[in-house]
Design a protein around this motif. Structure first.
Motif, PDB file in Angstrom:
ATOM      1  N   UNK A  64       8.666  16.038 -20.261  1.00  0.00           N
ATOM      2  CA  UNK A  64       8.824  17.301 -20.993  1.00  0.00           C
ATOM      3  C   UNK A  64      10.160  17.403 -21.719  1.00  0.00           C
ATOM      4  N   UNK A  65      11.141  16.651 -21.286  1.00  0.00           N
ATOM      5  CA  UNK A  65      12.476  16.820 -21.864  1.00  0.00           C
ATOM      6  C   UNK A  65      12.999  15.567 -22.557  1.00  0.00           C
ATOM      7  N   UNK A  66      12.190  14.523 -22.673  1.00  0.00           N
ATOM      8  CA  UNK A  66      12.707  13.279 -23.243  1.00  0.00           C
ATOM      9  C   UNK A  66      11.708  12.641 -24.197  1.00  0.00           C
ATOM     10  N   UNK A  67      12.178  11.618 -24.879  1.00  0.00           N
ATOM     11  CA  UNK A  67      11.293  10.790 -25.691  1.00  0.00           C
ATOM     12  C   UNK A  67      11.279   9.357 -25.145  1.00  0.00           C
ATOM     13  N   UNK A  68      11.457   9.237 -23.842  1.00  0.00           N
ATOM     14  CA  UNK A  68      11.479   7.926 -23.199  1.00  0.00           C
ATOM     15  C   UNK A  68      10.150   7.202 -23.398  1.00  0.00           C
ATOM     16  N   UNK A  69       9.039   7.924 -23.326  1.00  0.00           N
ATOM     17  CA  UNK A  69       7.730   7.285 -23.475  1.00  0.00           C
ATOM     18  C   UNK A  69       7.632   6.561 -24.819  1.00  0.00           C
ATOM     19  N   UNK A  70       8.117   7.186 -25.871  1.00  0.00           N
ATOM     20  CA  UNK A  70       8.105   6.549 -27.192  1.00  0.00           C
ATOM     21  C   UNK A  70       8.987   5.302 -27.198  1.00  0.00           C
ATOM     22  N   UNK A  71      10.143   5.384 -26.547  1.00  0.00           N
ATOM     23  CA  UNK A  71      11.042   4.229 -26.484  1.00  0.00           C
ATOM     24  C   UNK A  71      10.408   3.088 -25.695  1.00  0.00           C
ATOM     25  N   UNK A  72       9.688   3.417 -24.619  1.00  0.00           N
ATOM     26  CA  UNK A  72       9.013   2.381 -23.839  1.00  0.00           C
ATOM     27  C   UNK A  72       7.923   1.706 -24.676  1.00  0.00           C
ATOM     28  N   UNK A  73       7.217   2.487 -25.482  1.00  0.00           N
ATOM     29  CA  UNK A  73       6.181   1.926 -26.349  1.00  0.00           C
ATOM     30  C   UNK A  73       6.809   0.957 -27.352  1.00  0.00           C
ATOM     31  N   UNK A  74       7.941   1.337 -27.921  1.00  0.00           N
ATOM     32  CA  UNK A  74       8.619   0.453 -28.876  1.00  0.00           C
ATOM     33  C   UNK A  74       9.072  -0.844 -28.210  1.00  0.00           C
ATOM     34  N   UNK A  85       1.516  -7.068 -18.967  1.00  0.00           N
ATOM     35  CA  UNK A  85       0.760  -5.857 -18.687  1.00  0.00           C
ATOM     36  C   UNK A  85       1.701  -4.663 -18.730  1.00  0.00           C
ATOM     37  N   UNK A  86       1.129  -3.504 -19.045  1.00  0.00           N
ATOM     38  CA  UNK A  86       1.891  -2.273 -19.084  1.00  0.00           C
ATOM     39  C   UNK A  86       0.981  -1.156 -18.614  1.00  0.00           C
ATOM     40  N   UNK A  87       1.502  -0.301 -17.743  1.00  0.00           N
ATOM     41  CA  UNK A  87       0.706   0.764 -17.143  1.00  0.00           C
ATOM     42  C   UNK A  87       1.499   2.058 -17.220  1.00  0.00           C
ATOM     43  N   UNK A  88       0.834   3.126 -17.621  1.00  0.00           N
ATOM     44  CA  UNK A  88       1.468   4.435 -17.713  1.00  0.00           C
ATOM     45  C   UNK A  88       0.705   5.393 -16.811  1.00  0.00           C
ATOM     46  N   UNK A  89       1.444   6.180 -16.027  1.00  0.00           N
ATOM     47  CA  UNK A  89       0.792   7.124 -15.118  1.00  0.00           C
ATOM     48  C   UNK A  89       1.592   8.414 -15.053  1.00  0.00           C
ATOM     49  N   UNK A  90       0.890   9.512 -14.818  1.00  0.00           N
ATOM     50  CA  UNK A  90       1.538  10.807 -14.629  1.00  0.00           C
ATOM     51  C   UNK A  90       1.812  11.014 -13.148  1.00  0.00           C
ATOM     52  N   UNK A  91       3.014  11.463 -12.836  1.00  0.00           N
ATOM     53  CA  UNK A  91       3.452  11.674 -11.464  1.00  0.00           C
ATOM     54  C   UNK A  91       3.868  13.142 -11.342  1.00  0.00           C
ATOM     55  N   UNK A  92       3.193  13.888 -10.493  1.00  0.00           N
ATOM     56  CA  UNK A  92       3.526  15.295 -10.337  1.00  0.00           C
ATOM     57  C   UNK A  92       3.249  16.059 -11.620  1.00  0.00           C
ATOM     58  N   UNK A  93       3.950  17.164 -11.792  1.00  0.00           N
ATOM     59  CA  UNK A  93       3.688  18.027 -12.943  1.00  0.00           C
ATOM     60  C   UNK A  93       4.513  17.694 -14.179  1.00  0.00           C
ATOM     61  N   UNK A  94       5.644  16.990 -14.011  1.00  0.00           N
ATOM     62  CA  UNK A  94       6.543  16.798 -15.145  1.00  0.00           C
ATOM     63  C   UNK A  94       6.983  15.356 -15.366  1.00  0.00           C
ATOM     64  N   UNK A  95       6.482  14.434 -14.584  1.00  0.00           N
ATOM     65  CA  UNK A  95       7.039  13.090 -14.631  1.00  0.00           C
ATOM     66  C   UNK A  95       6.004  12.052 -15.041  1.00  0.00           C
ATOM     67  N   UNK A  96       6.518  10.978 -15.598  1.00  0.00           N
ATOM     68  CA  UNK A  96       5.701   9.830 -15.950  1.00  0.00           C
ATOM     69  C   UNK A  96       6.328   8.589 -15.328  1.00  0.00           C
ATOM     70  N   UNK A  97       5.463   7.622 -15.044  1.00  0.00           N
ATOM     71  CA  UNK A  97       5.904   6.331 -14.562  1.00  0.00           C
ATOM     72  C   UNK A  97       5.372   5.281 -15.526  1.00  0.00           C
ATOM     73  N   UNK A  98       6.250   4.418 -15.955  1.00  0.00           N
ATOM     74  CA  UNK A  98       5.886   3.306 -16.824  1.00  0.00           C
ATOM     75  C   UNK A  98       6.126   2.041 -16.018  1.00  0.00           C
TER      76      UNK A  98
END
Length: 141
Positions: A64-74, A85-98
């Motif tokens: 919710x507060x970053x653009x880290x996901x876009x940076x990881x994609x780049x 391999x690359x895996x993306x998952x939602x953790x809790x209500x506000x977090x992502x795990x790459x």
């Protein structure tokens, strides 16, 4: 000994000071010297040089507060030659795990890990590096 000046968030300075006090360090300089030696030594393991390696990198961030996901994609696209391999998952209500699974040389994997570590706004980064030939039919059991 050279004196350097660095900038970091107050919360991180507080955590460093608490850690130094509770673990018997003489101060934050001693703690940061040890952390720097450990960081620089991580990819200097001579047993790994010249071997095909597998690296597993886990990154957690607040989406919710970053653009880290876009940076990881780049990074994934920039280093597609070693990203197995690359895996993306939602953790809790506000977090992502790459999660990245990398296959390549020590230099290639350390370059990707370094770029991930240099990404602002990550909450945690964890990784391991193993020789791929340790899993083959002739590996020691």
């Amino acid at each position: 000994m050279t004196v350097i000046s660095i900038s970091m968030p107050d919360e991180l300075v507080d955590r460093l000071d608490q850690f130094a006090n509770s673990h018997g360090y003489s101060g934050r300089s001693e703690l940061l010297r040890e952390a720097s030696r450990n960081l620089l030594g991580e990819f200097e393991d001579r047993k790994l040089e010249g071997r095909e390696l597998m690296g597993v990198v886990t990154v957690v961030f607040d989406y919710e507060t970053t653009n880290v996901e876009e940076k990881m994609m780049r990074l994934r696209h920039e280093h597609e030659g070693i990203v197995a391999s690359n895996f993306h998952s939602h953790i809790g209500e506000h977090y992502c795990m790459e999660l990245f699974v990398l296959e390549g040389s020590l230099d290639e994997i350390s370059t990707v890990v370094g770029k991930i570590r240099a990404t602002n706004d990550t909450l945690t980064i964890d990784y391991s590096v193993l020789p791929v030939d340790d899993f083959g039919p002739f590996a020691d059991k």
